[in-house]
Design a protein around this motif. Structure first.
Motif, mmCIF file in Angstrom:
data_model
loop_
_atom_site.group_PDB
_atom_site.id
_atom_site.type_symbol
_atom_site.label_atom_id
_atom_site.label_comp_id
_atom_site.label_asym_id
_atom_site.label_seq_id
_atom_site.Cartn_x
_atom_site.Cartn_y
_atom_site.Cartn_z
ATOM 1 N N ARG A 87 19.419 -38.209 -9.614
ATOM 2 C CA ARG A 87 18.356 -37.638 -9.024
ATOM 3 C C ARG A 87 17.308 -37.643 -9.910
ATOM 4 N NH1 ARG A 87 20.152 -31.574 -7.095
ATOM 5 N NH2 ARG A 87 18.304 -31.855 -6.518
ATOM 6 N N ALA A 88 17.454 -38.034 -11.028
ATOM 7 C CA ALA A 88 16.295 -38.113 -11.986
ATOM 8 C C ALA A 88 14.760 -38.805 -11.339
ATOM 9 C CB ALA A 88 16.612 -38.739 -13.420
ATOM 10 N N PRO A 89 15.109 -39.998 -10.512
ATOM 11 C CA PRO A 89 13.731 -40.292 -10.361
ATOM 12 C C PRO A 89 12.867 -39.611 -9.482
ATOM 13 C CG PRO A 89 15.487 -42.070 -10.228
ATOM 14 C CD PRO A 89 16.028 -40.506 -10.499
ATOM 15 N N ASP A 90 13.434 -38.702 -8.413
ATOM 16 C CA ASP A 90 12.861 -37.877 -7.783
ATOM 17 C C ASP A 90 11.929 -36.809 -8.614
ATOM 18 O OD1 ASP A 90 13.835 -39.031 -5.636
ATOM 19 O OD2 ASP A 90 15.480 -37.475 -5.432
ATOM 20 N N TRP A 91 12.155 -36.578 -9.936
ATOM 21 C CA TRP A 91 11.588 -35.506 -10.452
ATOM 22 C C TRP A 91 10.592 -35.992 -11.623
ATOM 23 C CZ3 TRP A 91 12.470 -30.329 -9.720
ATOM 24 C CH2 TRP A 91 13.283 -30.040 -8.682
ATOM 25 N N LEU A 92 11.039 -37.207 -11.921
ATOM 26 C CA LEU A 92 10.094 -37.872 -13.088
ATOM 27 C C LEU A 92 8.673 -38.264 -12.359
ATOM 28 C CD1 LEU A 92 12.729 -40.218 -14.712
ATOM 29 C CD2 LEU A 92 11.711 -38.151 -15.650
ATOM 30 N N ALA A 93 7.598 -38.342 -13.396
ATOM 31 C CA ALA A 93 6.439 -38.669 -13.102
ATOM 32 C C ALA A 93 6.521 -40.245 -13.172
ATOM 33 C CB ALA A 93 5.454 -38.147 -13.995
ATOM 34 N N PRO A 94 5.399 -41.202 -12.517
ATOM 35 C CA PRO A 94 5.454 -42.643 -12.849
ATOM 36 C C PRO A 94 5.375 -42.614 -14.398
ATOM 37 C CG PRO A 94 4.163 -42.032 -10.882
ATOM 38 C CD PRO A 94 4.615 -40.558 -11.622
ATOM 39 N N GLY A 95 6.401 -43.504 -14.879
ATOM 40 C CA GLY A 95 6.307 -43.883 -16.211
ATOM 41 C C GLY A 95 7.120 -42.496 -17.193
ATOM 42 N N GLY A 96 7.356 -41.624 -16.558
ATOM 43 C CA GLY A 96 8.286 -40.669 -17.044
ATOM 44 C C GLY A 96 9.636 -41.065 -17.417
ATOM 45 N N CYS A 97 10.110 -40.265 -18.407
ATOM 46 C CA CYS A 97 11.536 -40.833 -19.036
ATOM 47 C C CYS A 97 12.756 -39.744 -19.168
ATOM 48 C CB CYS A 97 11.382 -41.452 -20.645
ATOM 49 S SG CYS A 97 10.812 -40.292 -21.511
ATOM 50 N N LEU A 98 13.875 -40.488 -18.682
ATOM 51 C CA LEU A 98 14.934 -39.541 -18.828
ATOM 52 C C LEU A 98 15.941 -39.931 -19.980
ATOM 53 C CD1 LEU A 98 17.429 -37.807 -17.882
ATOM 54 C CD2 LEU A 98 18.136 -39.683 -16.565
ATOM 55 N N LEU A 99 16.061 -38.785 -20.926
ATOM 56 C CA LEU A 99 17.180 -39.272 -21.950
ATOM 57 C C LEU A 99 18.113 -38.500 -22.111
ATOM 58 C CD1 LEU A 99 13.737 -38.833 -22.956
ATOM 59 C CD2 LEU A 99 14.466 -40.088 -25.077
ATOM 60 N N VAL A 100 19.517 -39.286 -22.292
ATOM 61 C CA VAL A 100 20.902 -38.702 -22.219
ATOM 62 C C VAL A 100 21.551 -39.187 -23.377
ATOM 63 C CG1 VAL A 100 22.771 -38.371 -21.020
ATOM 64 C CG2 VAL A 100 20.832 -38.526 -19.582
#
Length: 271
Positions: free
Chosen positions: A219-232
């Motif tokens: 689901r992360a891509p729906d919330w990230l801005a273009p160029g935004g990143c998810l870190l886990v």
């Protein structure tokens, strides 16, 4: 174990006998770093009776950070309450990776926030940001509000993305998710401090430890801005599967490893 705080030192001077008694009691309880722990307890306590009480709580196996009421994390003193996941020093590497990846981030989300340590550390380093955090555990939400509220952040209670404001969709620059990643079958083998005193929801990641990671990544891509990143953060033996989950979600993944702290962080960027 927390570092000795650089600020708010104890104003109480204890006789040497008080410290010696604390060390003896902590050693008897099996605390490997009894001298260091006694020093931190003396730096926190407001009188000899409180020293005795804190030592007694530690001797029952309660994590030192929960005994003290705080943990040192990324240069900050983070409030920690009983029953709340204690922030690990290795997770500072996740914060460092986020800062390197998005040094100009203005919208930050701390998912599975626990005490809110990651969000608080990011806000402290980035300066004024729009900060949101979420956790399903009411004790964690209460604790996180103590750490994130003073930085202007908002803490929401609910399952992963569900409680977040809809207006955040497509705007998040940094999505940090310190998800549980211990496989269910391995939870019983964790140190007693974690197994007996931290919530299972913050530890148990399902059969292979990646159940929550997959849900977040999908689901992360729906919330990230273009160029935004998810870190886990994840375990070494799970890294390949975690990278695959990021790729399947349409994120561009990379694995960052810190040998010193044995930390493994998967960073995924929205194209």
């Amino acid at each position: 174990m927390p570092d000795s705080p650089a600020s708010t030192p104890s104003l109480v001077s204890f006789p040497p006998a008080v410290g010696a008694a604390a060390v003896i009691a902590l050693r008897a309880a099996g605390c490997v770093f009894a001298e260091d722990e006694a020093e931190l307890i003396l730096a926190t306590a407001r009188g000899p009776r409180e020293v005795t009480a804190l030592v007694a709580r530690r001797a029952t196996g309660l994590p030192l950070e929960q005994v003290l009421g705080w943990a040192s994390f990324h240069g900050l003193r983070i409030a920690v309450e009983p029953g709340v996941f204690v922030p690990r020093r290795r997770t500072e590497f996740l914060v460092d990776q986020a800062l390197a990846q998005a040094p100009d981030a203005s919208v930050v989300v701390d998912l599975c926030c626990g005490s809110g340590a990651v969000g608080a550390a990011l806000a402290a380093a980035l300066g004024p940001v729009e900060l949101h955090a979420a956790d399903i555990d009411p004790a964690a939400v209460r604790c996180a509000r103590r750490n994130i509220g003073p930085r202007g952040g908002r803490v929401h209670r609910g399952d992963l993305f569900e409680p977040l404001p809809a207006a955040l969709r497509g705007r998040v620059d940094v999505l940090a998710a310190n998800v549980p990643y211990v496989p269910t079958g391995e939870v019983a083998f964790l140190p007693p401090e974690a197994r007996d005193h931290e919530p299972a929801v913050a530890l148990d990641g399902g059969a292979d430890g990646l159940d929550v990671l997959r849900r977040v990544t999908a689901r992360a891509p729906d919330w990230l801005a273009p160029g935004g990143c998810l870190l886990v953060e994840t375990g070494e033996h799970q890294a390949r599967a975690a990278l695959a989950a990021f790729s399947a979600a349409g994120l561009v993944p990379r694995l960052a490893v810190c040998e010193e702290s044995y930390a493994h962080v998967v960073v995924g960027t929205r194209p």
